[in-house]
Design a protein around this motif. Sequence first.
Motif, mmCIF file in Angstrom:
data_model
loop_
_atom_site.group_PDB
_atom_site.id
_atom_site.type_symbol
_atom_site.label_atom_id
_atom_site.label_comp_id
_atom_site.label_asym_id
_atom_site.label_seq_id
_atom_site.Cartn_x
_atom_site.Cartn_y
_atom_site.Cartn_z
ATOM 1 N N SER A 189 1.156 -1.215 -0.073
ATOM 2 C CA SER A 189 -0.014 -0.166 0.234
ATOM 3 C C SER A 189 0.901 0.874 0.492
ATOM 4 O O SER A 189 0.238 1.929 -0.103
ATOM 5 C CB SER A 189 -0.718 0.273 1.256
ATOM 6 N N ILE A 190 1.920 1.372 0.501
ATOM 7 C CA ILE A 190 2.842 2.643 0.446
ATOM 8 C C ILE A 190 4.294 2.339 -0.511
ATOM 9 O O ILE A 190 4.566 0.866 -0.664
ATOM 10 C CB ILE A 190 3.504 2.559 1.333
ATOM 11 N N GLN A 191 4.811 3.306 -0.754
ATOM 12 C CA GLN A 191 6.163 3.422 -1.883
ATOM 13 C C GLN A 191 7.431 2.360 -0.864
ATOM 14 O O GLN A 191 7.448 2.553 0.086
ATOM 15 C CB GLN A 191 6.185 4.251 -2.465
ATOM 16 N N VAL A 192 8.027 1.660 -2.057
ATOM 17 C CA VAL A 192 8.697 1.057 -1.480
ATOM 18 C C VAL A 192 10.014 2.157 -1.964
ATOM 19 O O VAL A 192 11.714 1.698 -0.957
ATOM 20 C CB VAL A 192 8.973 -0.840 -2.409
ATOM 21 N N LEU A 193 10.200 2.037 -3.027
ATOM 22 C CA LEU A 193 11.692 2.466 -3.685
ATOM 23 C C LEU A 193 11.540 4.354 -3.326
ATOM 24 O O LEU A 193 12.848 4.368 -2.915
ATOM 25 C CB LEU A 193 11.490 2.195 -5.430
ATOM 26 N N SER A 194 10.615 4.920 -3.749
ATOM 27 C CA SER A 194 10.861 6.360 -3.325
ATOM 28 C C SER A 194 10.499 6.245 -1.727
ATOM 29 O O SER A 194 9.909 6.128 -1.332
ATOM 30 C CB SER A 194 9.456 7.625 -3.357
ATOM 31 N N ALA A 195 11.887 7.522 -1.260
ATOM 32 C CA ALA A 195 11.830 7.535 0.465
ATOM 33 C C ALA A 195 12.541 8.681 0.655
ATOM 34 O O ALA A 195 12.508 8.919 1.999
ATOM 35 C CB ALA A 195 13.281 6.381 0.690
ATOM 36 N N GLN A 196 12.018 9.857 -0.186
ATOM 37 C CA GLN A 196 12.905 11.250 0.592
ATOM 38 C C GLN A 196 12.026 12.429 0.400
ATOM 39 O O GLN A 196 12.122 13.119 0.846
ATOM 40 C CB GLN A 196 13.857 11.728 -0.484
ATOM 41 N N HIS A 197 10.292 11.539 0.065
ATOM 42 C CA HIS A 197 9.838 12.811 0.037
ATOM 43 C C HIS A 197 9.236 13.220 1.446
ATOM 44 O O HIS A 197 8.588 14.251 1.762
ATOM 45 C CB HIS A 197 8.244 12.139 -0.951
ATOM 46 N N GLY A 198 9.482 12.363 2.603
ATOM 47 C CA GLY A 198 8.744 12.562 4.115
ATOM 48 C C GLY A 198 7.292 12.327 4.382
ATOM 49 O O GLY A 198 7.506 12.487 6.010
ATOM 50 N N PHE A 199 6.849 11.243 4.330
ATOM 51 C CA PHE A 199 5.516 10.456 4.152
ATOM 52 C C PHE A 199 6.093 9.567 4.521
ATOM 53 O O PHE A 199 6.915 9.050 5.205
ATOM 54 C CB PHE A 199 4.868 11.510 3.381
ATOM 55 N N GLU A 200 4.875 8.594 4.699
ATOM 56 C CA GLU A 200 4.924 7.018 4.976
ATOM 57 C C GLU A 200 5.890 6.018 3.461
ATOM 58 O O GLU A 200 5.674 6.142 2.575
ATOM 59 C CB GLU A 200 3.556 6.392 5.146
ATOM 60 N N THR A 201 6.567 5.528 4.371
ATOM 61 C CA THR A 201 7.161 5.006 3.261
ATOM 62 C C THR A 201 8.039 3.852 3.346
ATOM 63 O O THR A 201 8.278 4.409 4.515
ATOM 64 C CB THR A 201 8.153 5.654 1.964
#
Length: 342
Positions: free
Chosen positions: A219-231
Amino acid sequence: MKRFLFLLTITFLLVSCKSVPTVESGPQVPGDFTIAFGSCNKHTLRNRLWDDVLAARPDVWIWGGDIVYADTPDTARIAAMYTAQKEVPGYSSILKEIPVIGTWDDHDYGLNDGGVEFESKKGSQQVFLDFLGVGDDDTRRAREGVYASHDYPQPEGKVKVLVLDTRYFRTALTPSVEKGRRYQPGTYGEGTILGEAQWEWLKEELNNSDADFNVIVSSIQVLSAQHGFETWGNFPHEVDRLGKVIANSGARGVIILSGDRHISEFSRIEREDLDYPLVDFTSSGLTHVYTAYSGEPNPYRVGEVVSERSFGLLRFDLEGKRVHFQIVGDEGKVLGELTQQY
């Protein structure tokens, strides 16, 4: 009379053409099996995409989470929202024509950004399974978590879909000290997204898979990790563990589908221990999106971010070992696409 018949004919043709939308595309590989998926759906808002999903003729629809926006520990209220969603005219047509599977995210789970601490998670799990039409004898009725495996054998090969639960076991997030960001990566090695039981299940499913393609739904992103939200990136050791589990399993054609962000994008990483790139296809949202999106870092992004209402489409060429990914908007407009060889 002739003029009347002429006008009637023209009117009929116009109405007929409008009622049968088509999915436009650029160059497209043949499709032996098709997945459509999406997330972030408010049943109180008009969803203009259901007719486009039907027009794409998918073999399965996958919910990527936030099917409804409940945000309540009252499971009766959550159940009522699911009932209302099933009565939405466009979605009721989906239910008649297309098999439906999927997972939840925080808002249909019942707690914004919620995890293991949610007090009503057991009851919420049961009404979620009711919504999906899961039988009383299904293993998900008796165990913790909504994760599940689905096999789709075709004459040309097989697709396996592994639906994860990133809510039931997920431990506390680390608040960010940086302005404009909600969370930051926690201490390496501390905390979990999947919990040990689910990790063991995933490992076994991938190790024993004979599928040509293995689709992991998070349900949440795996690769994108720099946006500061759930990941997944908030638990960096879990990202590393997932990569190792995939690589060590020898499973073919692993693809990640994700949602949550109210934007859609493709992320892709080359790993030395995999002989194909790992793609994380994010599709979000169905009824509302991040209209104020102005950019965010993602070193793995391929193409542009889409901040229009859309759903994801994957067409599998099982013999050619290729997948054609599309971000599809209203009236079948293709907003982004990617073809990947495996």
